[in-house]
Motif scaffolding. Structure first.
Motif, mmCIF file in Angstrom:
data_model
loop_
_atom_site.group_PDB
_atom_site.id
_atom_site.type_symbol
_atom_site.label_atom_id
_atom_site.label_comp_id
_atom_site.label_asym_id
_atom_site.label_seq_id
_atom_site.Cartn_x
_atom_site.Cartn_y
_atom_site.Cartn_z
ATOM 1 N N ARG A 43 0.848 -1.199 0.000
ATOM 2 C CA ARG A 43 0.000 0.000 0.000
ATOM 3 C C ARG A 43 0.883 1.249 0.000
ATOM 4 O O ARG A 43 1.195 1.823 1.042
ATOM 5 C CB ARG A 43 -0.938 -0.020 1.196
ATOM 6 N N PHE A 44 1.261 1.669 -1.192
ATOM 7 C CA PHE A 44 2.169 2.808 -1.343
ATOM 8 C C PHE A 44 1.601 4.070 -0.717
ATOM 9 O O PHE A 44 2.340 4.877 -0.144
ATOM 10 C CB PHE A 44 2.463 3.048 -2.828
ATOM 11 N N ASP A 45 0.277 4.245 -0.812
ATOM 12 C CA ASP A 45 -0.328 5.473 -0.280
ATOM 13 C C ASP A 45 -0.100 5.595 1.224
ATOM 14 O O ASP A 45 0.260 6.661 1.735
ATOM 15 C CB ASP A 45 -1.824 5.514 -0.601
ATOM 16 N N LEU A 46 -0.292 4.482 1.959
ATOM 17 C CA LEU A 46 -0.096 4.514 3.413
ATOM 18 C C LEU A 46 1.380 4.590 3.772
ATOM 19 O O LEU A 46 1.763 5.281 4.729
ATOM 20 C CB LEU A 46 -0.734 3.279 4.052
ATOM 21 N N ALA A 47 2.213 3.869 3.018
ATOM 22 C CA ALA A 47 3.658 3.936 3.273
ATOM 23 C C ALA A 47 4.151 5.368 3.086
ATOM 24 O O ALA A 47 4.935 5.883 3.891
ATOM 25 C CB ALA A 47 4.395 2.984 2.343
ATOM 26 N N TRP A 48 3.666 6.031 2.024
ATOM 27 C CA TRP A 48 4.058 7.415 1.778
ATOM 28 C C TRP A 48 3.554 8.333 2.890
ATOM 29 O O TRP A 48 4.284 9.197 3.379
ATOM 30 C CB TRP A 48 3.492 7.868 0.433
ATOM 31 N N ARG A 49 2.308 8.115 3.309
ATOM 32 C CA ARG A 49 1.698 8.976 4.329
ATOM 33 C C ARG A 49 2.491 8.927 5.632
ATOM 34 O O ARG A 49 2.641 9.941 6.325
ATOM 35 C CB ARG A 49 0.255 8.545 4.574
ATOM 36 N N HIS A 50 3.016 7.747 5.975
ATOM 37 C CA HIS A 50 3.707 7.581 7.253
ATOM 38 C C HIS A 50 5.229 7.541 7.115
ATOM 39 O O HIS A 50 5.931 7.291 8.098
ATOM 40 C CB HIS A 50 3.202 6.321 7.953
ATOM 41 N N GLY A 51 5.719 7.788 5.915
ATOM 42 C CA GLY A 51 7.164 7.867 5.719
ATOM 43 C C GLY A 51 7.876 6.560 5.949
ATOM 44 O O GLY A 51 9.001 6.543 6.483
ATOM 45 N N LEU A 52 7.263 5.443 5.532
ATOM 46 C CA LEU A 52 7.854 4.122 5.750
ATOM 47 C C LEU A 52 8.341 3.545 4.430
ATOM 48 O O LEU A 52 7.685 3.697 3.387
ATOM 49 C CB LEU A 52 6.821 3.178 6.387
ATOM 50 N N ASP A 53 9.487 2.862 4.479
ATOM 51 C CA ASP A 53 10.003 2.225 3.275
ATOM 52 C C ASP A 53 10.218 0.739 3.514
ATOM 53 O O ASP A 53 9.758 0.176 4.512
ATOM 54 C CB ASP A 53 11.283 2.916 2.805
ATOM 55 N N GLU A 54 10.939 0.102 2.612
ATOM 56 C CA GLU A 54 11.087 -1.350 2.661
ATOM 57 C C GLU A 54 11.890 -1.820 3.867
ATOM 58 O O GLU A 54 11.792 -2.979 4.254
ATOM 59 C CB GLU A 54 11.732 -1.847 1.365
ATOM 60 N N GLU A 55 12.688 -0.941 4.482
ATOM 61 C CA GLU A 55 13.423 -1.333 5.688
ATOM 62 C C GLU A 55 12.461 -1.684 6.821
ATOM 63 O O GLU A 55 12.806 -2.450 7.726
ATOM 64 C CB GLU A 55 14.354 -0.205 6.136
#
Length: 287
Positions: A246-258
């Motif tokens: 879910r790229f939208d939520l990852a972007w919203r919370h500043g989370l990446d694959e790490e």
């Protein structure tokens, strides 16, 4: 041949049962499950040194394990209550056993105090949800504990206390703005411990459960403005746990694959297995 692990739970009975009621597993059981996901051929025993009269391994028992891991805890080590002092004594015995050891959060704090360091409440406040912009030190960049980690990374975290004085034979491997000691190697009595202040063992689902039980804290300490805002954040973590793409939520919370990918989020545990536990077991076999 299977790897034999001892998982040492830092919590008191009530705290670990409360976690199990919410998540389905005690923290030590969850940690053992993560080890099993990383390495299929692994056997884990659990120990509860916070319990008075707990059946803990003696020196030869500790030496019989291929690896030992220490979980987080709700306790504050500077309170120095009997349930805490038993854990410090056990950590000193682990050092003396020379069995490879690793710890998250409380585990790092216990290892530091057992080796002569100090832990205090963080004057900058609590680090909760994620430890942000973790940065390996010059030594950390070449250290096998952080092998595969980028120049800056995030990780699940929840702690108010931090290592304020490192032991004499300690090397800081990672740091960030909230804690000068986010990862370290500590040596004492011939034994070596690797540890982190964050929680590479936490899935986003487990982190969400932990935060859901701390909504009052999230609001009271200003991380969220309302209980509804906290609930929305926790719901997003649960969604990302189920749908890490879910790229939208990852972007919203500043989370990446790490954080989003288990094989990268658990990097330090995997490195501990590859660089400390397996070579140690191989050396035992040759002996």
């Amino acid at each position: 041949m299977a790897l034999r692990f001892l998982v040492i739970e830092g919590n008191t009975r009530n705290a670990r049962q409360a976690h199990k009621a919410a998540y389905g597993l005690m923290p030590s059981e969850s940690y053992a499950a993560v080890l099993g996901e990383i390495e299929a051929d692994i056997l884990c025993d659990l120990a509860f040194p916070a319990d008075e009269g707990a059946n803990l391994p003696d020196a030869s028992g500790l030496e019989s394990y291929d690896g030992i891991v220490l979980t987080g805890s709700h306790l504050n080590i500077y309170d120095a209550t009997p349930d805490i002092l038993r854990q410090i004594d056990l950590m000193r015995a682990i050092y003396a056993s020379r069995t490879p050891s690793f710890g998250s959060c409380w585990g790092l704090q216990v290892a530091a105090v057992a080796a002569g360091g100090d832990v205090r409440k963080n004057p900058l406040g609590r680090e909760i949800g994620f430890a942000r912009r973790l940065t390996p030190t010059e030594t950390g960049r070449a250290h096998p504990l952080l092998s595969g980690r980028p120049a800056s990374y995030d990780a699940p975290a929840i702690h108010l206390d931090l290592v304020t004085t490192t032991p004499a034979d300690a090397t800081v491997l990672s740091t960030n703005a909230l804690s000068a000691v986010q990862a370290a190697e500590i040596t004492m009595s011939g034994g070596t411990f690797w540890g982190v202040q964050y929680h590479p063992e936490f899935s986003l689902g487990e982190l969400a459960v932990i935060l859901a039980r701390r909504t009052e804290m999230l609001v009271g300490e200003g991380f969220c403005r309302t209980p509804e805002e906290a609930a929305s954040y926790i719901a997003d973590l649960n969604t990302l746990h189920a749908e890490p793409t879910r790229f939208d939520l990852a972007w919203r919370h500043g989370l990446d694959e790490e954080v989003l990918l288990p094989e990268r989020r658990t990097r330090e545990i995997r490195n501990f297995l590859e660089h400390r536990v397996k070579p140690g077991k191989s050396a035992k076999g040759r002996a």
